[in-house]
Design an enzyme around this catalytic site. Structure first.
Site, short mmCIF file in Angstrom:
data_model
loop_
_atom_site.label_atom_id
_atom_site.label_comp_id
_atom_site.label_asym_id
_atom_site.label_seq_id
_atom_site.Cartn_x
_atom_site.Cartn_y
_atom_site.Cartn_z
N HIS A 140 0.84 -1.22 0.00
CA HIS A 140 0.00 0.00 0.00
C HIS A 140 0.87 1.27 0.00
CE1 HIS A 140 -3.32 -2.72 1.33
NE2 HIS A 140 -2.34 -3.28 2.02
N SER A 261 15.09 22.43 -14.33
CA SER A 261 13.92 23.25 -14.61
C SER A 261 14.40 24.57 -15.18
CB SER A 261 13.15 23.49 -13.32
OG SER A 261 12.41 24.69 -13.43
N LYS A 267 16.03 22.12 -9.21
CA LYS A 267 15.31 20.92 -9.62
C LYS A 267 16.10 19.99 -10.53
CE LYS A 267 11.12 20.40 -9.72
NZ LYS A 267 9.73 20.34 -10.16
N GLU A 274 9.53 9.43 -16.28
CA GLU A 274 8.14 9.86 -16.51
C GLU A 274 7.69 9.48 -17.92
OE1 GLU A 274 7.42 13.96 -14.32
OE2 GLU A 274 9.41 13.86 -15.20
#
Ligand code: ARG
Length: 444
Positions: A140, A261, A267, A274
């Site tokens: 979970h 970024s 970042k 992704e």
């Protein structure tokens, strides 16, 4: 009509398979005396010229000529004259396209097999490095029990290993030559389908001419195998996205597989992971598209089946890219052992070890041990400390049979080390599985 009918825009990808098929077919026609050796030589010469023209980029494809088969044949007529017209004896575009496409899918399956081999090797190498690196195991997405990072990576080795065996099964099943089924009924010419099957590297010819020109299971199988493999890749991609957040900090992606970024200088975004996660959607879509095209199609060939190619080409290109990106990413992933170990101890992850200890050392029934452990967890929560920090007297207040010895199972390293059951997370067991996989990979 031309716009809806033409497939040359995408089936030109089959040019090499089309020419190989025609060369083998013409040779068989000559050997069986159906065409003259002289004509066959002209045909072979012409086809080889066309192959070089296409590869050199000097060939002009025409939508008026509909597809790759007619484009090649028309050019052959320009090059060698009337002998070109003999090539299409005892065949139809229906068995021709089935042949070209099977050859293409077979080669792609072999590419995927290779790529999976490379991926598996990269995983096994990282798993070996981290056979004893402790990390939290999740259910979970909540900390469940400590495991090792090597064990977690080896879970993916099992998945990709099954993908590879599905790829090989698919190759086995598609390894039959369609050429000679003709339009659907076979032919009266004395062709030799075993000869063409052998020349084209197939195990044997297909057995039913109607099935041969109707069947696209081999493409569906490629797509389903690809979809399952993509789903495995997407689960790992998602884990990499989670693990690389500053909040988890389990892994750091190299600059080659992440981007900065444009506005936030701190970042490091996991773009490759992704995109692997996202591209799975394309492959699932490709599978559903072809399943839907094939559903309810009456035998034998219908033009609907021309829609089989783009889905397969798209899935193939996508999967090849995903496998390459994942192999690269896993290879240079920087692993933060300390962060993993720290997280492994959080969330009372050794609670099951305490319960097991009570069963083993104090003879409690598991349910009762579970209950006593629950009380110890509640106490630790109240005191805001780990289970291993609870004083012995307080543990004994929960269950008097608890002794000093319990502390040895409350550390994550001991917890992991104790899970020696076959397939369990103990480093000794993980290493055993790694050795077996290394042997298997060498054999394959
Ligand atoms: N371009 C066609 C396809 O991809 C080739 C077969 C055409 N056959 C026919 N009878 N029209 O399916």
């Amino acid at each position: 009509m031309e716009a809806i009918n033409a497939s040359i825009g995408f089936d030109r990808k089959l040019y090499a398979q089309d020419i190989r098929g025609s060369l083998a077919h013409a040779e068989m026609l000559a050997k069986t005396g159906i065409i003259s050796t002289d004509d066959q030589k002209k045909i072979a010469h012409g086809l080889n010229t066309i192959l070089s023209e296409i590869e050199a980029g000097t060939f002009t494809f025409s939508t008026r000529l509909e597809d790759i088969h007619m484009n090649v044949e028309a050019r052959l007529a320009e090059l060698i004259g009337p002998a070109a017209g003999r090539l299409h004896t005892a065949r139809s575009r229906n068995d021709q396209v089935a042949l070209d496409f099977r050859l293409w899918v077979k080669e792609e399956l072999q590419r995927v097999d290779n790529a999976l081999g490379g991926l598996l090797e990269a995983f096994v190498a990282r798993a070996e490095e981290h056979a004893a690196s402790v990390m939290p195991g999740f259910t979970h997405l909540q900390s469940a029990q400590p495991v090792t990072f090597g064990h977690h990576l080896m879970a993916y080795v099992e998945m990709f290993g099954r993908d590879r065996s599905r790829v090989r099964d698919a190759i086995e099943r598609l390894d039959e030559s369609p050429i000679g089924a003709a339009a659907l009924a076979g032919t009266g010419f004395p062709i030799d389908r075993h000869m063409t099957a052998k020349a084209l590297g197939f195990r044997e010819p297909t057995r039913n001419s109607i099935d041969t020109v109707s069947d696209r299971d081999f493409a569906l199988e490629f797509l389903s195998v690809s979809a399952i493999c993509a789903i495995h890749l997407s689960r790992l991609a998602e884990e990499i996205v989670i693990w690389s957040t500053p909040q988890f900090g389990f892994v750091r992606l190299s600059d080659s597989f992440s981007t900065g970024s444009s506005i936030m200088p701190q970042k490091k975004n996991p773009d490759a992971a992704e995109l692997i996660r996202a591209k799975t959607g394309r492959i699932n879509g490709d599978l559903i598209a072809l399943l839907t095209v094939m559903k309810g199609l009456p035998l034998a060939y219908s033009k609907d089946m021309q829609e089989d190619k783009e889905a397969v080409f798209d899935a193939a290109e996508t999967l090849d890219l995903m496998l390459a990106a994942m192999t690269g990413m896993i290879g240079d992933l920087e692993v933060n052992r300390d962060a993993m170990k720290k997280a492994a101890g959080a969330g009372f992850s050794t609670a099951t070890d305490l319960a097991d200890w009570l069963v083993r050392e104090a003879g409690l029934p598991f349910r009762e041990a579970h209950h006593a452990t629950g009380r110890a967890v509640a106490l630790a929560e109240e005191k805001k400390c780990g289970l291993e920090k609870l004083p012995l007297e307080e543990l004994q207040a929960i269950n008097p049979s608890i002794t000093e010895g319990v502390y040895s199972v409350l550390s994550v390293a001991n917890s992991v080390r104790s899970r020696t059951s076959y397939g369990g997370t103990a480093p000794s067991e993980v290493r055993r599985q790694i050795r077996a996989w290394k042997k298997r990979l060498k054999r394959d």
